[in-house]
Design a protein around this motif. Structure first.
Motif, PDB file in Angstrom:
ATOM      1  N   ASN A  90       0.839  -1.203   0.000  1.00  0.00           N
ATOM      2  CA  ASN A  90       0.000   0.000   0.000  1.00  0.00           C
ATOM      3  C   ASN A  90       0.874   1.253   0.000  1.00  0.00           C
ATOM      4  O   ASN A  90       0.859   2.040   0.948  1.00  0.00           O
ATOM      5  CB  ASN A  90      -0.931  -0.006   1.211  1.00  0.00           C
ATOM      6  CG  ASN A  90      -1.912  -1.155   1.198  1.00  0.00           C
ATOM      7  OD1 ASN A  90      -2.976  -1.076   0.607  1.00  0.00           O
ATOM      8  ND2 ASN A  90      -1.531  -2.244   1.852  1.00  0.00           N
ATOM      9  N   SER A 107       0.445   3.754  -1.617  1.00  0.00           N
ATOM     10  CA  SER A 107      -0.377   4.964  -1.718  1.00  0.00           C
ATOM     11  C   SER A 107      -0.641   5.590  -0.352  1.00  0.00           C
ATOM     12  O   SER A 107      -0.992   6.763  -0.279  1.00  0.00           O
ATOM     13  CB  SER A 107      -1.715   4.638  -2.391  1.00  0.00           C
ATOM     14  OG  SER A 107      -2.494   3.781  -1.576  1.00  0.00           O
ATOM     15  N   ILE A 108      -0.483   4.796   0.725  1.00  0.00           N
ATOM     16  CA  ILE A 108      -0.753   5.332   2.060  1.00  0.00           C
ATOM     17  C   ILE A 108       0.138   6.525   2.346  1.00  0.00           C
ATOM     18  O   ILE A 108      -0.329   7.579   2.780  1.00  0.00           O
ATOM     19  CB  ILE A 108      -0.548   4.249   3.140  1.00  0.00           C
ATOM     20  CG1 ILE A 108      -1.579   3.145   2.975  1.00  0.00           C
ATOM     21  CG2 ILE A 108      -0.658   4.859   4.530  1.00  0.00           C
ATOM     22  CD1 ILE A 108      -1.409   2.013   3.966  1.00  0.00           C
ATOM     23  N   TYR A 133      -8.510   5.927   6.091  1.00  0.00           N
ATOM     24  CA  TYR A 133      -7.767   5.480   4.911  1.00  0.00           C
ATOM     25  C   TYR A 133      -6.770   4.384   5.295  1.00  0.00           C
ATOM     26  O   TYR A 133      -6.647   3.370   4.605  1.00  0.00           O
ATOM     27  CB  TYR A 133      -7.032   6.656   4.269  1.00  0.00           C
ATOM     28  CG  TYR A 133      -6.454   6.338   2.919  1.00  0.00           C
ATOM     29  CD1 TYR A 133      -7.196   6.547   1.766  1.00  0.00           C
ATOM     30  CD2 TYR A 133      -5.173   5.821   2.782  1.00  0.00           C
ATOM     31  CE1 TYR A 133      -6.683   6.249   0.520  1.00  0.00           C
ATOM     32  CE2 TYR A 133      -4.646   5.511   1.546  1.00  0.00           C
ATOM     33  CZ  TYR A 133      -5.401   5.726   0.415  1.00  0.00           C
ATOM     34  OH  TYR A 133      -4.888   5.409  -0.816  1.00  0.00           O
ATOM     35  N   SER A 150      -7.075   0.531   4.128  1.00  0.00           N
ATOM     36  CA  SER A 150      -5.928  -0.003   3.389  1.00  0.00           C
ATOM     37  C   SER A 150      -5.494  -1.333   3.985  1.00  0.00           C
ATOM     38  O   SER A 150      -5.100  -2.259   3.261  1.00  0.00           O
ATOM     39  CB  SER A 150      -4.766   0.991   3.417  1.00  0.00           C
ATOM     40  OG  SER A 150      -5.102   2.183   2.740  1.00  0.00           O
ATOM     41  N   SER A 164      -5.831  -5.319   2.204  1.00  0.00           N
ATOM     42  CA  SER A 164      -4.527  -5.916   1.935  1.00  0.00           C
ATOM     43  C   SER A 164      -4.467  -7.305   2.551  1.00  0.00           C
ATOM     44  O   SER A 164      -5.345  -7.703   3.321  1.00  0.00           O
ATOM     45  CB  SER A 164      -3.404  -5.044   2.509  1.00  0.00           C
ATOM     46  OG  SER A 164      -3.474  -5.017   3.926  1.00  0.00           O
ATOM     47  N   LEU A 199      -8.611   3.126  -3.352  1.00  0.00           N
ATOM     48  CA  LEU A 199      -9.086   3.963  -2.251  1.00  0.00           C
ATOM     49  C   LEU A 199      -8.830   5.433  -2.518  1.00  0.00           C
ATOM     50  O   LEU A 199      -9.682   6.282  -2.257  1.00  0.00           O
ATOM     51  CB  LEU A 199      -8.423   3.533  -0.942  1.00  0.00           C
ATOM     52  CG  LEU A 199      -8.711   2.101  -0.463  1.00  0.00           C
ATOM     53  CD1 LEU A 199      -8.045   1.851   0.876  1.00  0.00           C
ATOM     54  CD2 LEU A 199     -10.211   1.851  -0.356  1.00  0.00           C
TER      55      LEU A 199
END
Length: 412
Positions: free
Chosen positions: A9, A11-12, A233, A237, A241, A319
């Motif tokens: 992840n 993008s976190i 978020y 996430s 996952s 997300l």
């Protein structure tokens, strides 16, 4: 496990960094804590947008990852607003009446104050009695618990009945929409206990903070909304996952095969449906004090349809895409319907965006569905694809020509 979660992840980090920078800029430019370049009303708009982004992320987990097109999640959002709104109205009315009655020759008893509060709140619907659902309205802690429990229990019961019957696809969507419609029609009645069409108002005035200006309250709620979005978020996430994420994506793609592999599909779907409903309720509890009012129209089925449109435009199954879709559409809606967009005179007709905004939104949804099914989030694929890991394809296996892709190795 933590390393795998963060690696899968990436993008976190970028999402939280962008959110932190955005929060810092708005704070510096706000009226309550900064230079005053951004008005209090716009800070509230941005705070409400962050709440809508949170419920859009929750919707993406339900629809984009699990494959359940729920047309009822804005009902959970509205219920969260009603639960916190009950405490806000009760506590604020209690303070006002206590101050006005303090000068009376004979001090009022607690029962008289309670009756006066009932008359003040429910006089608009011709009543003065507190309904049973207002039993805990004087307790902030209990109402916060109800913000979680009411949407959560409703989603749990509805989901258990629907999923155990193995209702899927469009039929499940119709059921969620019917639930939302029934709830909104019930709340429109004056005897629902929530003031019918009048709804709950004055929610922007926090009890005990009457001397605090709205400019300060707006930035406080903005910070709380940003923190809630960040936490939501990260949590979602984690949900999408690892093993759980693989299972719910498998349910989306082929529910029968996942069930054949031994997974209890209904439990996974019920967990996702219930948890996302709770998060939607929490988002609503932050949204409506910034909006100042809530009424049954906020729970109407069209609101949940808009939510699905936001996720589709942003890119479901991502997300950050759902969050971006909600932000873009929400802010554009405020601009077009709030008079920010200039009208376009054509001589024979003048395009007024307050009337044409929904048409533009509908056309955008159709265009994204046909031309860019990955939505706004798909734009990031163009960037990440330029930095993709090289792949080598070769012959593997006992038979010549059996091919498999090996990632991380350069082709020689």
């Amino acid at each position: 496990m933590t390393r795998s979660f963060l690696t899968e992840n990436r993008s976190i980090f970028w999402f939280l960094l962008a959110l932190a920078l955005f929060t810092l800029v708005v704070t510096v430019l706000s009226t309550g804590a900064g230079s005053g370049a951004i008005s209090t009303s716009f800070v509230k708009t941005l705070g409400k947008t962050l709440c809508l982004m949170l419920v859009a992320v929750a919707m993406d987990v339900v629809w984009g990852y699990t494959g359940i097109l729920s047309l009822g999640h804005m009902a959970f959002f509205g219920l969260g607003g009603y639960m916190i709104g009950m405490w806000l109205m009760y506590a604020r009315t209690e303070i006002i009446l206590a101050q006005s009655l303090a000068a009376a020759p004979i001090p009022p008893t607690p029962e008289e104050i309670h009756d006066a509060i009932g008359t003040q709140i429910f006089g608009v619907v011709g009543s003065s009695e507190f309904p049973l659902i207002w039993y805990f309205a004087d307790s902030f802690v209990m109402q916060i618990l109800l913000v979680v429990l009411v949407p959560g229990v409703l989603a749990l019961v509805f989901g258990w009945l629907a999923f155990r019957s193995r209702v899927t696809g469009v039929y499940l969507s119709i059921l969620t929409q019917a639930m939302t419609l029934a709830l909104s029609l019930y709340l429109f009645q004056n005897d629902s206990g929530l003031r019918g069409n009048n709804g709950l108002s004055g929610l922007q005035n926090l009890p005990g903070l009457g001397e605090v200006p709205q400019s300060d309250l707006s930035i406080w709620f903005f910070w709380a909304s940003a923190a809630a979005l960040a936490a939501g978020y990260v949590f979602f996430s984690w949900v999408v996952s690892g093993k759980m994420g693989s299972v719910i994506r498998g349910i989306r793609d082929n529910e029968g095969r996942v069930r054949f592999l031994g997974y209890h599909v209904e439990s996974y779907k019920l967990f996702v449906f219930t948890v996302t409903a709770i998060v939607a309720g929490l988002a609503g509890a932050l949204y409506y004090p910034q909006a100042g009012i809530i009424n049954p129209a906020e729970i109407a089925p069209i609101a949940s349809i808009y939510l699905a449109v936001w996720v589709a435009i942003g890119g479901r199954g991502r997300l950050y895409g759902a969050a971006l879709g909600a932000a873009v559409v929400s802010l554009l809606s405020s601009w077009f319907t709030g008079g920010g967009a200039p009208n376009i005179p054509l001589g024979f007709y003048t395009i007024e965006w307050t009337d044409w905004w929904l048409v533009l939104l509908g056309l955008s949804f159709v265009a994204v569905t046909l031309l860019a099914p990955k939505g706004i989030g798909g734009l990031f694929d163009l960037i990440t694809s330029r930095h993709a890991v090289p792949e080598r394809v070769g012959d593997f296996g006992p038979d010549k020509g059996a091919r498999r892709t090996v990632e991380g190795e350069e082709e020689r």
